[in-house]
Design an enzyme around this catalytic site. Structure first.
Site, PDB file in Angstrom:
ATOM      1  NE  ARG A  84      68.844  12.030  12.341  1.00  0.00           N
ATOM      2  CZ  ARG A  84      69.597  11.205  11.630  1.00  0.00           C
ATOM      3  NH1 ARG A  84      69.122  10.654  10.532  1.00  0.00           N
ATOM      4  NH2 ARG A  84      70.822  10.921  12.001  1.00  0.00           N
TER       5      ARG A  84
ATOM      6  NE  ARG B  62      66.980   3.382   3.350  1.00  0.00           N
ATOM      7  CZ  ARG B  62      68.024   3.190   2.543  1.00  0.00           C
ATOM      8  NH1 ARG B  62      68.255   4.024   1.535  1.00  0.00           N
ATOM      9  NH2 ARG B  62      68.854   2.199   2.752  1.00  0.00           N
TER      10      ARG B  62
ATOM     11  CE1 TYR C 293      75.206  -2.336   8.205  1.00  0.00           C
ATOM     12  CE2 TYR C 293      73.445  -3.931   7.864  1.00  0.00           C
ATOM     13  CZ  TYR C 293      74.123  -2.788   7.476  1.00  0.00           C
ATOM     14  OH  TYR C 293      73.729  -2.107   6.359  1.00  0.00           O
TER      15      TYR C 293
ATOM     16  NE  ARG D 178      69.393  10.422   5.594  1.00  0.00           N
ATOM     17  CZ  ARG D 178      70.611  10.107   5.172  1.00  0.00           C
ATOM     18  NH1 ARG D 178      71.632  10.920   5.447  1.00  0.00           N
ATOM     19  NH2 ARG D 178      70.839   9.016   4.464  1.00  0.00           N
TER      20      ARG D 178
ATOM     21  CG  ASP E  29      68.203   0.985  11.972  1.00  0.00           C
ATOM     22  OD1 ASP E  29      68.374   1.800  11.048  1.00  0.00           O
ATOM     23  OD2 ASP E  29      69.010   0.065  12.237  1.00  0.00           O
TER      24      ASP E  29
END
Length: 355
Positions: free
Chosen positions: A41, A28, A155, A32, A78
């Site tokens: 973003r 990552r 998921y 963020r 992703d």
């Protein structure tokens, strides 16, 4: 795509060849914690809009390389692109993580699934890979990736994130043949996805088995490792992907490293719950290792970060075949200056270890 690499430390380490210092990248690393990522973003409007725009995905992929002397770039995307391309309706609710509008719970749901078209529904990923390779100009290698079949299934069956993914685990006990049918479809999809990334220009491939550690020893081998091995075998059958090193990372599955090395992968990611010296002993030099600093260390001060970096490097020792990384993804609260301390210390102390 033939431009010579200016920095091949990462690929040399994956081949267990000597390097002048320990290479590193950070899971990552485009995320963020970076203000420039948050700005991009914001322009995109949403996470999915960012991930599905090749130009913006390229932009954020390159952002950490402008700040830090990293030894690899990783495609910004992703792990859930495959189930989204299968029509399950992926979205990201603010503060709640991924959700699927159409989870798969029944035999009919699973029988409707097929391998997506890699230059159709997933063309935006391949376009991003092609664009990033061009924009890197041989600066560092590009890593392509996918979620593992087991993690994608978690998921898809649950319909959202979970601590225990009880619906899929129940399926493995109550309807194991149905679980295997789903996992086989996903293994073929993951293999096709990674092969397509290899053809588009990825120079290494990684499989994230984020939820493999939820399984007991026998279930891990049957429902997670078996399908990662199927993916690795499929990659070796294609002219483009067979030349690329494959990294398998199964969080919380340190006890399975020896069996994971049997798959024929080039490297194994290791989380922070196992010492690298023990991991080296487990794999007996058959594969490279990637890891394994606890991501929370980056919330500490610079001296603590330097000390813990040295601890990880000392644990592996002066041996070829180590790629430094975190034991999982960097968290949004991290100060970017702390990442610079990490990167500089890995390279500096790595050179000291090599004398």
């Amino acid at each position: 795509m033939t431009e010579a690499l200016k920095n091949d430390r990462f690929l040399r380490a994956l081949r267990r060849e000597p390097t002048d210092t320990t290479p590193l990248w950070v899971m990552r690393q485009a995320g963020r914690y970076l203000p420039e990522y948050r700005a991009t973003r914001g322009r995109a409007g949403s996470f999915m809009a960012l991930a599905q725009n090749p130009e913006l995905a390229c932009e954020v992929t390159l952002q950490p390389l402008e700040r830090f002397e990293l030894d690899a770039a990783i495609l910004f995307s992703d792990i859930l692109t495959i189930p989204d391309a299968m029509g399950l309706g992926l979205s990201f609710a603010q503060g709640e993580g991924p959700q699927f509008a159409h989870p798969v719970r029944t035999r009919a749901d699973i029988e409707r699934l097929g391998v997506p078209d890699m230059e159709g529904e997933l063309r935006y990923v391949m376009d991003a890979v092609r664009l990033i390779r061009r924009e890197l100009h041989g600066r560092v290698p590009l890593i392509g990736f996918s979620g593992s079949p087991w993690t994608l299934a978690c998921y898809m069956v649950e319909g959202h994130g979970s601590r225990d993914f009880a619906h899929l685990k129940a399926m493995t006990w109550n309807e194991p043949a149905l679980a295997h049918q789903l996992l086989d479809t996903l293994a073929r999809s993951v293999a096709a996805y990674l092969i397509a990334q290899a053809h588009a220009g990825a120079q290494a491939l990684m499989v994230f088995d984020t939820w493999g550690g939820l399984l007991g020893p026998a279930a891990f081998q049957e429902f997670s490792l078996r399908y990662m091995a199927q993916v690795v075998e499929a990659l070796k059958s294609d002219a483009a992907s067979r030349e690329l090193p494959v990294i398998l990372f199964s969080k919380g599955a340190g006890q399975h490293l020896a069996r994971m090395a049997d798959t024929g992968c080039a490297a194994l990611g290791v989380d922070w719950t196992i010492d690298l010296a023990d991991a080296r002993q487990a794999v007996a030099g058959r594969v490279a290792l990637q890891g394994n600093l606890d991501p929370a260390v980056l919330l500490a001060g610079p001296e603590v970060i330097r000390r813990e970096v040295r601890r990880v490097l000392d644990s592996y020792g002066n041996h070829p075949g180590h790629v430094f990384n975190l034991g999982h993804g960097i968290t949004p609260e991290v100060n970017p200056e702390h990442v610079k301390v990490l990167v500089d210390e890995v390279h500096s102390y790595g050179r000291q270890l090599r004398g």
